[in-house]
Write a protein that holds these residues in place. Structure first.
Motif, PDB file in Angstrom:
ATOM      1  N   PRO A 174      -4.973   7.179  -0.358  1.00  0.00           N
ATOM      2  CA  PRO A 174      -4.852   8.642  -0.467  1.00  0.00           C
ATOM      3  C   PRO A 174      -4.786   9.104   0.976  1.00  0.00           C
ATOM      4  O   PRO A 174      -4.140  10.395   1.113  1.00  0.00           O
ATOM      5  N   ALA A 193      -9.347   1.859  -0.981  1.00  0.00           N
ATOM      6  CA  ALA A 193      -7.908   1.705  -1.574  1.00  0.00           C
ATOM      7  C   ALA A 193      -8.018   1.551  -2.961  1.00  0.00           C
ATOM      8  O   ALA A 193      -8.836   0.838  -3.642  1.00  0.00           O
ATOM      9  N   ARG A 194      -7.295   2.350  -3.832  1.00  0.00           N
ATOM     10  CA  ARG A 194      -7.384   2.218  -5.251  1.00  0.00           C
ATOM     11  C   ARG A 194      -6.202   1.343  -5.835  1.00  0.00           C
ATOM     12  O   ARG A 194      -5.081   1.669  -5.645  1.00  0.00           O
ATOM     13  N   ARG A 248       7.737   2.522  -7.592  1.00  0.00           N
ATOM     14  CA  ARG A 248       6.337   2.663  -7.293  1.00  0.00           C
ATOM     15  C   ARG A 248       5.943   4.013  -6.668  1.00  0.00           C
ATOM     16  O   ARG A 248       4.977   4.393  -7.580  1.00  0.00           O
ATOM     17  N   LEU A 249       6.567   4.867  -6.010  1.00  0.00           N
ATOM     18  CA  LEU A 249       6.324   6.219  -5.914  1.00  0.00           C
ATOM     19  C   LEU A 249       6.410   7.142  -6.858  1.00  0.00           C
ATOM     20  O   LEU A 249       5.541   7.967  -7.171  1.00  0.00           O
ATOM     21  N   LEU A 267      -3.401  -0.117  -8.181  1.00  0.00           N
ATOM     22  CA  LEU A 267      -2.703   0.673  -9.096  1.00  0.00           C
ATOM     23  C   LEU A 267      -1.977  -0.297 -10.164  1.00  0.00           C
ATOM     24  O   LEU A 267      -1.683   0.037 -11.240  1.00  0.00           O
ATOM     25  N   VAL A 275       4.089   9.827   3.162  1.00  0.00           N
ATOM     26  CA  VAL A 275       3.982   8.471   2.811  1.00  0.00           C
ATOM     27  C   VAL A 275       4.600   7.537   4.112  1.00  0.00           C
ATOM     28  O   VAL A 275       5.582   8.020   4.489  1.00  0.00           O
ATOM     29  N   TYR A 283      -1.715  -1.184  -4.079  1.00  0.00           N
ATOM     30  CA  TYR A 283      -2.964  -0.007  -3.764  1.00  0.00           C
ATOM     31  C   TYR A 283      -2.351   1.230  -3.505  1.00  0.00           C
ATOM     32  O   TYR A 283      -1.374   1.366  -2.567  1.00  0.00           O
ATOM     33  N   HIS A 284      -3.341   2.328  -3.655  1.00  0.00           N
ATOM     34  CA  HIS A 284      -3.317   3.767  -3.294  1.00  0.00           C
ATOM     35  C   HIS A 284      -4.183   4.005  -2.252  1.00  0.00           C
ATOM     36  O   HIS A 284      -5.388   3.891  -2.538  1.00  0.00           O
ATOM     37  N   ALA A 306       0.655  -1.378   0.023  1.00  0.00           N
ATOM     38  CA  ALA A 306       0.041  -0.192  -0.007  1.00  0.00           C
ATOM     39  C   ALA A 306       0.963   1.163   0.082  1.00  0.00           C
ATOM     40  O   ALA A 306       1.807   1.355   0.951  1.00  0.00           O
ATOM     41  N   VAL A 307       0.626   2.243  -1.053  1.00  0.00           N
ATOM     42  CA  VAL A 307       1.064   3.563  -0.780  1.00  0.00           C
ATOM     43  C   VAL A 307       0.145   4.481  -0.202  1.00  0.00           C
ATOM     44  O   VAL A 307      -0.932   4.918  -0.627  1.00  0.00           O
ATOM     45  N   LEU A 345       3.644   6.479  -9.442  1.00  0.00           N
ATOM     46  CA  LEU A 345       2.167   7.042  -9.199  1.00  0.00           C
ATOM     47  C   LEU A 345       2.364   8.613  -8.834  1.00  0.00           C
ATOM     48  O   LEU A 345       1.412   9.354  -9.412  1.00  0.00           O
TER      49      LEU A 345
END
Length: 159
Positions: free
Chosen positions: A109, A86-87, A145-146, A89, A42, A106-107, A34-35, A149
């Motif tokens: 936010p 969670a979205r 990954r960061l 990715l 973060v 998953y993101h 998870a981000v 995104l």
């Protein structure tokens, strides 16, 4: 040696043995990461059994969706709870795990602290970092990954 100290000493060996067993005998595995953001920072974790700073995550349990696993792992490892869905990715191949592991990313936010973090047998440290202030030792995969995104870097297919 007390039972707690013995468990603390053995935990990294158990994690390595589990990883080896999966590599030798397991089928395809699915993990999640998870981000997760809170107040524009973060969340990263440092494990007791592998070096570097990582996105929170872990394995998907039987009868559990990948999103539910991402939310559960986020809470278990950090004490933070996602405050919205969670979205998804992407799905990444992780060849380091014997060529049969995949990671669903998953993101999250925004998340809220629900339980104070305490170092344990799995997670040594939790950190909240700005994207331009990631700690030394942040893994290449985490940085990638960061960047995918937040910087528009094209997604890779490998973790």
């Amino acid at each position: 040696m007390s039972a707690t100290r013995l468990l603390d000493a053995v935990q990294p060996l158990v994690a390595q043995a589990r990883s080896l067993a999966v590599r030798l005998w397991g089928g395809t595995t699915l993990g999640v990461r998870a981000v997760a953001l809170t107040e524009g920072r973060v969340l990263l974790v440092r494990h007791t059994y592998v070096s570097g700073w990582h996105l929170p995550g872990g394995g998907v349990n039987a009868r559990e969706t990948a999103e539910a696993a991402a939310r559960r792992e986020l809470f278990e490892e950090t004490g933070y709870e996602a405050s919205a869905p969670a979205r998804f990715l992407g799905l990444y191949f992780n060849p380091a795990m014997a060529g049969r592991d995949h990671v669903a990313l998953y993101h999250v936010p925004d998340c809220v602290l629900r339980r104070a973090f305490r170092a344990n047998r799995e997670i040594a440290e939790l950190g909240l970092f700005t994207l331009d202030g990631l700690p030394e030792g942040t893994t290449t995969a985490t940085r990638r990954r960061l960047s995918e995104l937040f910087d528009g870097l094209p997604p890779a297919d490998r973790w």
